[in-house]
Design a protein around this motif. Sequence first.
Motif, PDB file in Angstrom:
ATOM      1  N   PHE B 194       0.811  -1.214   0.000  1.00  0.00           N
ATOM      2  CA  PHE B 194       0.000   0.000   0.000  1.00  0.00           C
ATOM      3  C   PHE B 194       0.846   1.267   0.000  1.00  0.00           C
ATOM      4  CE2 PHE B 194      -3.348  -2.832   1.473  1.00  0.00           C
ATOM      5  CZ  PHE B 194      -4.356  -2.421   0.628  1.00  0.00           C
ATOM      6  N   LEU B 195       1.913   1.263   0.824  1.00  0.00           N
ATOM      7  CA  LEU B 195       2.597   2.524   1.113  1.00  0.00           C
ATOM      8  C   LEU B 195       3.775   2.811   0.183  1.00  0.00           C
ATOM      9  CD1 LEU B 195       2.498   2.358   5.005  1.00  0.00           C
ATOM     10  CD2 LEU B 195       1.003   3.613   3.473  1.00  0.00           C
ATOM     11  N   PRO B 206      -5.616   8.358  -0.243  1.00  0.00           N
ATOM     12  CA  PRO B 206      -6.113   9.402   0.654  1.00  0.00           C
ATOM     13  C   PRO B 206      -4.955  10.177   1.288  1.00  0.00           C
ATOM     14  CG  PRO B 206      -7.204   7.311   1.092  1.00  0.00           C
ATOM     15  CD  PRO B 206      -6.159   7.034   0.070  1.00  0.00           C
ATOM     16  N   GLU B 207      -5.208  11.438   1.591  1.00  0.00           N
ATOM     17  CA  GLU B 207      -4.184  12.323   2.156  1.00  0.00           C
ATOM     18  C   GLU B 207      -3.452  11.681   3.332  1.00  0.00           C
ATOM     19  OE1 GLU B 207      -2.479  16.009   1.390  1.00  0.00           O
ATOM     20  OE2 GLU B 207      -4.436  15.482   0.571  1.00  0.00           O
ATOM     21  N   ALA B 214       5.066   8.963   3.689  1.00  0.00           N
ATOM     22  CA  ALA B 214       6.214   9.865   3.608  1.00  0.00           C
ATOM     23  C   ALA B 214       6.968   9.951   4.932  1.00  0.00           C
ATOM     24  CB  ALA B 214       5.746  11.258   3.173  1.00  0.00           C
ATOM     25  N   VAL B 215       6.233   9.839   6.040  1.00  0.00           N
ATOM     26  CA  VAL B 215       6.898   9.888   7.344  1.00  0.00           C
ATOM     27  C   VAL B 215       7.650   8.585   7.590  1.00  0.00           C
ATOM     28  CG1 VAL B 215       6.525  10.027   9.832  1.00  0.00           C
ATOM     29  CG2 VAL B 215       5.217  11.496   8.282  1.00  0.00           C
TER      30      VAL B 215
END
Lengths: 256, 272
Positions: B194-195, B206-207, B214-215
């Motif tokens: 997913f990431l 989704p935001e 990103a984190v």
Amino acid sequence: MLWLSFRLGALNAIQYRADFMVQLFQSLIGLGIALGGIAVVFSQTDQLGGWRQEELIALIGVFMLVGGLIAVVIRPSMEQLMEGVRLGTLDFTLTKPADAQVLVSVKRVEIWRLVEVVLGAALIVLAMVQLGERVSLERVAAFAVTMLAGVAIVYSFLLILSTLAFWLVRLENILVIFHSMYEAGRWPVGIYPPWLRATLTFVVPVAFAITVPVEALVGRLEPATLVGSLLLAVAFLIASRWFWRLGLRHYTGASA
Amino acid sequence: MRGLPLRQLVDVYRAKFRAEIALQFAYRWALAIWLLGLLLQPIVYLVVWTTVARSQGGTVGGFSARDFAAYFTIFMVVNQLTFTWHYWEFEWRVRQGFFSPLLLRPIHPLHNDLAENVTFKLLTFTVVAPVAVLLLVTFNASLNPSPWQVLAFLPALVFAFALRFLLEWTLALAAFWLTRVTAINQAYYLAVVFLSGQMAPLELLPEAVQVIAAVLPFRWMVAFPVETVLGRLSPMEVAVGLAAQLIWIGLALGLLRFGWRAGVRRYSAVGA
């Protein structure tokens, strides 16, 4: 005979109960990936090649259900068969007073993979409830028939692949081909470009096992497809039976 | 375990390359079949998203069908170059005591895996590259990066590989404490799907998911080099991304050293 094999498989599996949790977790992860993918796609659109979200969830249900059935008995038995050919242990099976094809086809059962079958079935029911459609008896019957035909086609296909082991001994990986093509069945075959659709329909017949039963369930099945699916199933069963016999003759010749 | 001088290290790698190439050639059919599965995946997602784009009047979130073709093809290449499999082997290594001979060698076992990994990548790349070109042409992908984007892509790719390798090797160390790490590996795999942008470009998620990606290191392991060469990032964003990669590499190295020391102590305690 299938029942006996199941009981043996179950007795074997119960010794390793922790495997159940691992399997459950693994199936849930698979489910998460599938549903997440659908959610992402449908956050951008409201239909995919004419399929609604709930219909695709039902498709994932059938994908898991049929995949589970394959994983419970067909795939492990076929792997055992190929190993038997390589090691010569197939002799023991052949001397038994029952049909050898039936024997090898239910030889090994991996009971924990039933988790996938249960999850798949639950998902189908859930999707149908969400669709809020009154599923007539007729559709359920068509679904059951096409799914049985689909499983028969997939079984025959895998048997043919495994029977190749009689000629080509080093072949452990051939079932992986099926596995990666099966993954493409997560989505309706109708969206794929023609060459891939044809491959998934006739070369590696995933379409008949997944897309067609779902079409039956949501009432979009053409009668011609139903008949075609049945005919193909019969043809595949006959062809695989014939090929199995041919392979068996080759086997006796080789080991004598 | 002290490090070897560089010259000897290079020799070790060369020997390992030769052995590994011979090994992979022995299993060339397994390799071919594995490649087939690898190549099917981008095609599936590509087709799904192209269908979505078409039903939305040509584009989805700034991606046209041709953009998707470029994205998923380049993603396949980057993913193929950066992925590792060592964390699937660790459980077996620890349980079967396979670590003992590796620990006896005067060289960190990491080098063994790194050499294995790089050889495998070089070998498979000879097939992956032409197939990628074929995909780009067949699906008429729109890929025209400017020179600076190509230049930035190279370090981004190397950093992505380094980061993923180090992190996944660190993850694998869990096997020293737990006997069954399959569940952990599966959960990690889910996060990667997913990431890292495998299922869809991160921009389409989704935001909240984008922020998480990103984190955490996931975006920097695969998606970032792809976005760079596709020309979807400004020079500033690329610079920030490269910095993020370096920070994560530093963190991963620290984690690895710490985890490895603690893990090996545990391993000897069990083996004794």
